[in-house]
Enzyme design. Structure first.
Site, PDB file in Angstrom:
ATOM      1  N   THR A   1      -9.487   3.081   6.297  1.00  0.00           N
ATOM      2  CA  THR A   1      -9.498   1.794   7.121  1.00  0.00           C
ATOM      3  C   THR A   1      -7.592   1.837   7.216  1.00  0.00           C
ATOM      4  O   THR A   1      -7.235   0.681   8.031  1.00  0.00           O
ATOM      5  CB  THR A   1      -9.979   1.245   6.358  1.00  0.00           C
ATOM      6  OG1 THR A   1      -9.136   0.350   5.130  1.00  0.00           O
ATOM      7  CG2 THR A   1     -11.020   0.902   6.243  1.00  0.00           C
ATOM      8  N   ALA A   2      -6.739   2.987   7.382  1.00  0.00           N
ATOM      9  CA  ALA A   2      -5.821   3.128   7.717  1.00  0.00           C
ATOM     10  C   ALA A   2      -5.443   3.601   8.909  1.00  0.00           C
ATOM     11  O   ALA A   2      -5.911   2.897   9.710  1.00  0.00           O
ATOM     12  CB  ALA A   2      -5.041   3.536   6.419  1.00  0.00           C
ATOM     13  N   TYR A   3      -4.962   4.606   9.486  1.00  0.00           N
ATOM     14  CA  TYR A   3      -4.582   5.354  10.517  1.00  0.00           C
ATOM     15  C   TYR A   3      -5.382   5.365  10.859  1.00  0.00           C
ATOM     16  O   TYR A   3      -5.856   5.560  12.593  1.00  0.00           O
ATOM     17  CB  TYR A   3      -2.988   6.454  10.012  1.00  0.00           C
ATOM     18  CG  TYR A   3      -2.958   6.366  11.317  1.00  0.00           C
ATOM     19  CD1 TYR A   3      -2.878   6.524  12.294  1.00  0.00           C
ATOM     20  CD2 TYR A   3      -2.031   8.069  10.959  1.00  0.00           C
ATOM     21  CE1 TYR A   3      -2.160   6.830  13.899  1.00  0.00           C
ATOM     22  CE2 TYR A   3      -0.955   8.298  12.123  1.00  0.00           C
ATOM     23  CZ  TYR A   3      -1.508   7.757  13.243  1.00  0.00           C
ATOM     24  OH  TYR A   3      -0.484   8.570  14.821  1.00  0.00           O
TER      25      TYR A   3
ATOM     26  N   GLU B   1      -4.391  10.333   4.648  1.00  0.00           N
ATOM     27  CA  GLU B   1      -4.715  11.147   5.729  1.00  0.00           C
ATOM     28  C   GLU B   1      -4.152  12.201   5.568  1.00  0.00           C
ATOM     29  O   GLU B   1      -3.111  12.373   6.056  1.00  0.00           O
ATOM     30  CB  GLU B   1      -4.843  10.574   6.355  1.00  0.00           C
ATOM     31  CG  GLU B   1      -3.715   9.577   7.635  1.00  0.00           C
ATOM     32  CD  GLU B   1      -3.460   8.521   6.975  1.00  0.00           C
ATOM     33  OE1 GLU B   1      -1.968   8.486   6.380  1.00  0.00           O
ATOM     34  OE2 GLU B   1      -3.734   7.600   6.637  1.00  0.00           O
TER      35      GLU B   1
ATOM     36  N   ALA C   1     -11.271   6.328   1.501  1.00  0.00           N
ATOM     37  CA  ALA C   1     -10.045   5.644   1.224  1.00  0.00           C
ATOM     38  C   ALA C   1      -8.874   5.162   1.757  1.00  0.00           C
ATOM     39  O   ALA C   1      -8.895   3.867   2.392  1.00  0.00           O
ATOM     40  CB  ALA C   1      -8.852   5.848  -0.446  1.00  0.00           C
TER      41      ALA C   1
ATOM     42  N   ASP D   1       0.787  -1.087  -0.178  1.00  0.00           N
ATOM     43  CA  ASP D   1       0.365   0.250  -0.043  1.00  0.00           C
ATOM     44  C   ASP D   1       0.696   1.021  -0.221  1.00  0.00           C
ATOM     45  O   ASP D   1       0.913   2.372  -0.712  1.00  0.00           O
ATOM     46  CB  ASP D   1      -0.633  -0.008   0.863  1.00  0.00           C
ATOM     47  CG  ASP D   1      -2.205  -0.781   0.940  1.00  0.00           C
ATOM     48  OD1 ASP D   1      -2.331  -1.487   0.302  1.00  0.00           O
ATOM     49  OD2 ASP D   1      -2.507  -1.258   2.503  1.00  0.00           O
ATOM     50  N   GLY D   2       2.313   1.414   0.841  1.00  0.00           N
ATOM     51  CA  GLY D   2       2.747   2.619   0.279  1.00  0.00           C
ATOM     52  C   GLY D   2       3.166   3.022  -0.434  1.00  0.00           C
ATOM     53  O   GLY D   2       3.252   3.850  -0.910  1.00  0.00           O
TER      54      GLY D   2
ATOM     55  N   TYR E   1      -9.013   3.873  11.540  1.00  0.00           N
ATOM     56  CA  TYR E   1      -9.425   2.843  11.948  1.00  0.00           C
ATOM     57  C   TYR E   1      -8.394   2.308  13.126  1.00  0.00           C
ATOM     58  O   TYR E   1      -8.838   1.958  13.948  1.00  0.00           O
ATOM     59  CB  TYR E   1      -9.247   2.170  10.333  1.00  0.00           C
ATOM     60  CG  TYR E   1     -10.204   0.534  11.414  1.00  0.00           C
ATOM     61  CD1 TYR E   1     -11.460   1.278  12.159  1.00  0.00           C
ATOM     62  CD2 TYR E   1      -9.791  -0.841  10.907  1.00  0.00           C
ATOM     63  CE1 TYR E   1     -12.535  -0.115  12.144  1.00  0.00           C
ATOM     64  CE2 TYR E   1     -10.688  -1.328  10.929  1.00  0.00           C
ATOM     65  CZ  TYR E   1     -11.842  -0.842  12.102  1.00  0.00           C
ATOM     66  OH  TYR E   1     -12.835  -2.563  12.206  1.00  0.00           O
ATOM     67  N   SER E   2      -7.074   2.881  13.024  1.00  0.00           N
ATOM     68  CA  SER E   2      -6.436   2.131  13.818  1.00  0.00           C
ATOM     69  C   SER E   2      -6.215   3.006  15.287  1.00  0.00           C
ATOM     70  O   SER E   2      -6.434   2.726  16.333  1.00  0.00           O
ATOM     71  CB  SER E   2      -4.960   2.073  14.073  1.00  0.00           C
ATOM     72  OG  SER E   2      -4.073   1.773  12.793  1.00  0.00           O
TER      73      SER E   2
END
Length: 254
Positions: A154-156, A114, A151, A43-44, A158-159
């Site tokens: 669900t990344a940072y 983000e 989009a 993803d990165g 969501y954490s």
């Protein structure tokens, strides 16, 4: 008509091996003549690839050679031209970040996932939050705060216990990390058109850094303005039935 493929890969050994196999099998088109970019990595690397394609209007099809691969398709050597022709397209508008530091320097950057603000030192950050020019929170004491796209939800986001947003929603997530005051503040959902401004309070004692997609970091910021940039669209390709909408729904039931 066969797609004209430009392959690109991260530096990871698995991605480099895949690059060698695929270019030997399908060839390598010059970027100026390509009709599609195939990104090999995680993803990165997909985020890096999307940023690199700004202004080219080329669709990007990712194949996972990394860890999670939320923005990627499954890696398969066979049938790539056919997969590309059948792929479904998703359009993503990035966030624009305008960050000013204590010396008055202004940095502009784009973020697909983000824009985040994080404390630089041992003490919590103190932030004032304004939406569309109106102060909404006089003081948010926290380890940090972020604004996420659907989009990137669900990344940072969501954490940090932020909400997962449907990919087609005209909404942004504003989420705090370890909010101390207001105690356990859960964040807010904002219209996509909203302009979010963070002012750093007590910046000399409680320094804060700003970051766009973990790629563009600005230290010692005093203010950060975030908004969705509707003038820019990134084109992602996904195998049928495995697009972002399905992935966002599936993520909530694992």
């Amino acid at each position: 008509m066969q797609p004209k493929i430009r392959f690109t890969a991260s530096k990871a050994p698995a991605a480099q091996s895949a690059l060698a196999r695929l270019t030997a099998r399908y060839g390598q088109t010059d970027l100026r003549r390509a009709s599609v970019v195939v990104a090999l990595g995680g993803d990165g690397f997909m985020l890096e690839t999307l940023h690199a394609q700004s202004g080219r209007d080329l669709p990007v099809y990712g194949m996972n050679c990394g860890t999670i691969g939320f923005l990627m398709n499954a890696y398969i050597d066979d049938g790539l031209p056919e997969r590309l022709q059948l792929a479904e397209e998703a359009l993503l508008n990035p966030l624009s970040m305008q960050a000013e530091n204590v010396r008055g320097k202004v940095t502009n950057a784009l973020a697909v996932n983000e824009v985040s603000l994080l404390r630089q030192g041992p003490q919590a950050a103190r932030l004032r939050v304004s939406i569309d020019g109106r102060e909404r929170m006089a003081e948010l004491v926290c380890d940090g705060a972020l604004v996420a796209t659907p989009a990137g939800s669900t990344a940072y986001n969501y954490s940090a216990h932020g909400a997962i947003l449907p990919i087609g929603a005209d909404v942004l997530a504003l989420t705090a990390m370890s909010a101390f005051r207001p105690r356990r503040w859960r964040g807010a959902l904002l219209p996509k058109t909203a302009e979010v401004r963070f002012d750093v309070l007590d910046s000399d004692k409680r320094p804060v850094m700003a970051d766009a997609d973990s790629r563009n970091s600005v230290r010692d910021v005093i203010s950060v303005v975030v908004r969705s940039n509707s003038e820019i669209s990134y084109r992602l390709l996904f195998d049928p039935g495995h697009g972002l909408e399905e992935r966002l729904i599936r993520e909530q039931f694992v």
